[in-house]
Design an enzyme around this catalytic site. Structure first.
Site, PDB file in Angstrom:
ATOM      1  N   ASP A  32       0.856  -1.191   0.000  1.00 54.97           N
ATOM      2  CA  ASP A  32       0.000   0.000   0.000  1.00 54.97           C
ATOM      3  C   ASP A  32       0.890   1.237   0.000  1.00 54.97           C
ATOM      4  OD1 ASP A  32      -3.146   0.735   1.380  1.00 54.97           O
ATOM      5  OD2 ASP A  32      -1.619   2.246   1.020  1.00 54.97           O
ATOM      6  N   ASP A 128      -3.514   2.289  -5.492  1.00 57.45           N
ATOM      7  CA  ASP A 128      -2.293   2.307  -4.686  1.00 57.45           C
ATOM      8  C   ASP A 128      -2.090   1.050  -3.840  1.00 57.45           C
ATOM      9  OD1 ASP A 128      -3.925   2.697  -2.356  1.00 57.45           O
ATOM     10  OD2 ASP A 128      -2.333   3.898  -1.461  1.00 57.45           O
ATOM     11  N   GLU A 129      -2.853   0.016  -4.098  1.00 56.58           N
ATOM     12  CA  GLU A 129      -2.878  -1.093  -3.146  1.00 56.58           C
ATOM     13  C   GLU A 129      -3.079  -2.419  -3.881  1.00 56.58           C
ATOM     14  OE1 GLU A 129      -6.021  -2.097   0.421  1.00 56.58           O
ATOM     15  OE2 GLU A 129      -6.184  -0.249  -0.670  1.00 56.58           O
TER      16      GLU A 129
HETATM   17  N1  DCP Z   1      -8.719   8.224  -1.590  1.00 55.33           N
HETATM   18  C1  DCP Z   1      -9.814   9.030  -1.872  1.00 55.33           C
HETATM   19  N2  DCP Z   1     -10.863   9.119  -0.995  1.00 55.33           N
HETATM   20  C2  DCP Z   1     -10.835   8.390   0.153  1.00 55.33           C
HETATM   21  C3  DCP Z   1      -9.738   7.561   0.462  1.00 55.33           C
HETATM   22  C4  DCP Z   1      -8.689   7.513  -0.432  1.00 55.33           C
HETATM   23  O1  DCP Z   1      -9.849   9.675  -2.910  1.00 55.33           O
HETATM   24  N3  DCP Z   1     -11.863   8.487   1.000  1.00 55.33           N
HETATM   25  C5  DCP Z   1      -7.587   8.177  -2.537  1.00 55.33           C
HETATM   26  C6  DCP Z   1      -6.499   9.110  -2.133  1.00 55.33           C
HETATM   27  C7  DCP Z   1      -5.419   8.226  -1.553  1.00 55.33           C
HETATM   28  C8  DCP Z   1      -5.619   6.929  -2.302  1.00 55.33           C
HETATM   29  O2  DCP Z   1      -7.022   6.861  -2.584  1.00 55.33           O
HETATM   30  O3  DCP Z   1      -4.127   8.773  -1.744  1.00 55.33           O
HETATM   31  C9  DCP Z   1      -5.170   5.707  -1.544  1.00 55.33           C
HETATM   32  O4  DCP Z   1      -5.926   5.544  -0.357  1.00 55.33           O
HETATM   33  P1  DCP Z   1      -5.318   5.019   1.010  1.00 55.33           P
HETATM   34  O5  DCP Z   1      -6.454   4.675   1.881  1.00 55.33           O
HETATM   35  O6  DCP Z   1      -4.279   3.979   0.744  1.00 55.33           O
HETATM   36  O7  DCP Z   1      -4.625   6.323   1.638  1.00 55.33           O
HETATM   37  P2  DCP Z   1      -3.217   6.963   1.359  1.00 55.33           P
HETATM   38  O8  DCP Z   1      -2.392   6.162   0.420  1.00 55.33           O
HETATM   39  O9  DCP Z   1      -3.420   8.385   0.949  1.00 55.33           O
HETATM   40  O10 DCP Z   1      -2.562   6.991   2.795  1.00 55.33           O
HETATM   41  P3  DCP Z   1      -1.897   5.775   3.636  1.00 55.33           P
HETATM   42  O11 DCP Z   1      -0.457   6.133   3.786  1.00 55.33           O
HETATM   43  O12 DCP Z   1      -2.607   5.778   4.937  1.00 55.33           O
HETATM   44  O13 DCP Z   1      -2.112   4.526   2.831  1.00 55.33           O
HETATM   45 MG    MG Z   2      -2.158   4.113   0.674  1.00 52.52          MG
END
Ligand code: DCP
Ligand code: MG
Length: 384
Positions: A32, A128-129
């Protein structure tokens, strides 16, 4: 341990350290990306580095929401799906950045190509995952930990971003592990550690346990995996319905779900079971507003737009009906989802029956939207 306990992990700990390696276990990696959209923006614009930034939403706009925030902004409590107005209150200097989805998709393709150097059994969950099954890897490396290290290093070198990895023998544990040492984390939970890991896990962390189920568990004085383990399978099913037997397995660290490549996302939804059955239409509409927001957030996360909106209504006698409407154009805006759900409910003859659950699902995704390379899960569905 009760009679139903399954002696799953009764092998020697010596097999463990670098294990996931014995033939009897799968080797699963969950990767992730860290603060994904925000990290891409910081990578591409030095002005944003070390600063509190939020991608998505604009404080001047009509109340957008934050897609994600940099770790610098998270220190102030800024989170995904938070109204940008609130983010600005918490973190006055925060910089709002317009999302560049084309770039995020391109990065996503790049990291996927890196995964393919080690295995073709890849199940992306979002941009991203992804889950990777490296039980047998293409390069014959053998150690899942070494593969995860190489993947992280390669992503850093070739893409300029950090990722966190979780490594275990199943998807459930690998996914929780990847979140444990963010950012830039690498967490291995071997077979001998799974039992205590799962026992210490708060109930809301269990796959499929939503807010309402978690509350119900807590009201029964069940707070952790260890508490849940005291229930027999029959008791689990009695209290939590069909999901009970899944919880029974997962609380013993058993998760046989395969890593499934080429899964196409078929639907995205959310639902809520209420503490008390609802009888008032206003109350029901209020709940639909909340559920629509959750669905909208999930669609945003997976970059999906769908043409069909479906509501699900479960009555106090557990009978269930669904009502759908389809549109010419794919959509994901929260206003249309909310108003359509409310209209579908208004057009349903409820016959004065009490309602115990409401849900909203979006399906019929457009070809262009989402993860074109066949990613995502079959149904991105969860309790709210
Ligand atoms: N995303 C979004 N709306 C949300 C959650 C996420 O648009 N409610 C998008 C933005 C994030 C991406 O999806 O960058 C990936 O989600 P993650 O939950 O993996 O969050 P992040 O990668 O941003 O942070 P982390 O470091 O906690 O994984
Ligand atoms: Mg993420």
């Amino acid at each position: 341990m009760d009679d139903h306990d399954v002696p799953l992990f009764s092998f020697h700990t010596t097999m463990d350290a670098e294990n996931a390696g014995s033939k009897t276990h799968r080797k699963i990696i969950h990767i992730d990306m860290d603060a994904f959209y925000a990290s891409v923006e910081q990578r591409d614009n030095p002005d944003y580095r070390g600063k509190a930034i939020a991608v998505g939403g604009s404080p001047e706009g009509r109340g957008g929401v934050v897609a994600t925030a940099s770790y610098e902004a998270r220190k102030y409590g800024v989170r995904s799906a938070m109204p940008s107005k609130k983010a600005l209150q918490l973190c006055p200097g925060i910089i709002f950045i317009y999302p560049r989805f084309d770039v995020y998709k391109q990065v996503s393709a790049q990291i996927r190509e890196i995964f393919h150097r080690y295995t073709d059994i890849i199940e992306p969950l979002s941009l991203d995952e992804a889950y990777l099954d490296v039980t047998t890897d293409k390069q014959g490396i053998g150690s899942a930990i070494d593969i995860a290290k190489k993947i992280k290093a390669t992503i850093k070198e070739e893409v300029g971003l950090t990722a966190s990895a979780g490594i275990s023998i199943n998807k459930f544990v690998a996914k929780i592990a990847s979140d444990m040492n963010k950012p830039d984390g690498l967490t291995f939970i071997g077979p001998s550690k799974i039992e205590s890991f799962v026992e210490n896990l708060p109930v809301e962390k269990f796959f499929g346990v939503g807010k309402v189920t978690a509350q119900k568990m807590k009201s029964m004085d069940l707070h952790t995996g260890a508490d849940l383990k005291k229930l027999s399978e029959a008791e689990m099913i009695r209290h939590f319905g069909k999901a009970g037997s899944f919880y029974f397995k997962i609380v013993r660290g058993i998760d046989d779900r395969p890593v499934e490549p080429n899964q196409e996302t078929k639907s995205v939804g959310a639902e809520d079971t209420f503490q008390h059955d609802l009888t008032e239409i206003l109350e029901m509409n209020n709940e639909l507003v909340k559920i629509a927001q959750v669905v909208h957030n999930r669609l945003a996360k997976y970059q999906l737009k769908g043409r069909t909106i479906t509501i699900k209504i479960k009555f106090s006698d557990f009978k269930q009906i669904t009502r759908s409407r389809s549109f010419q154009q794919p959509l994901n805006d929260v206003e249309t989802i909310t108003s359509t759900a409310i209209e579908l409910l208004a057009a349903t003859d409820l016959n004065d029956k009490k309602i115990r659950l409401l849900g909203i699902t979006i399906s019929n995704f457009s070809q262009q939207s989402g993860n074109e390379n066949g990613s995502g899960q079959l149904a991105l569905f969860d309790n709210t």
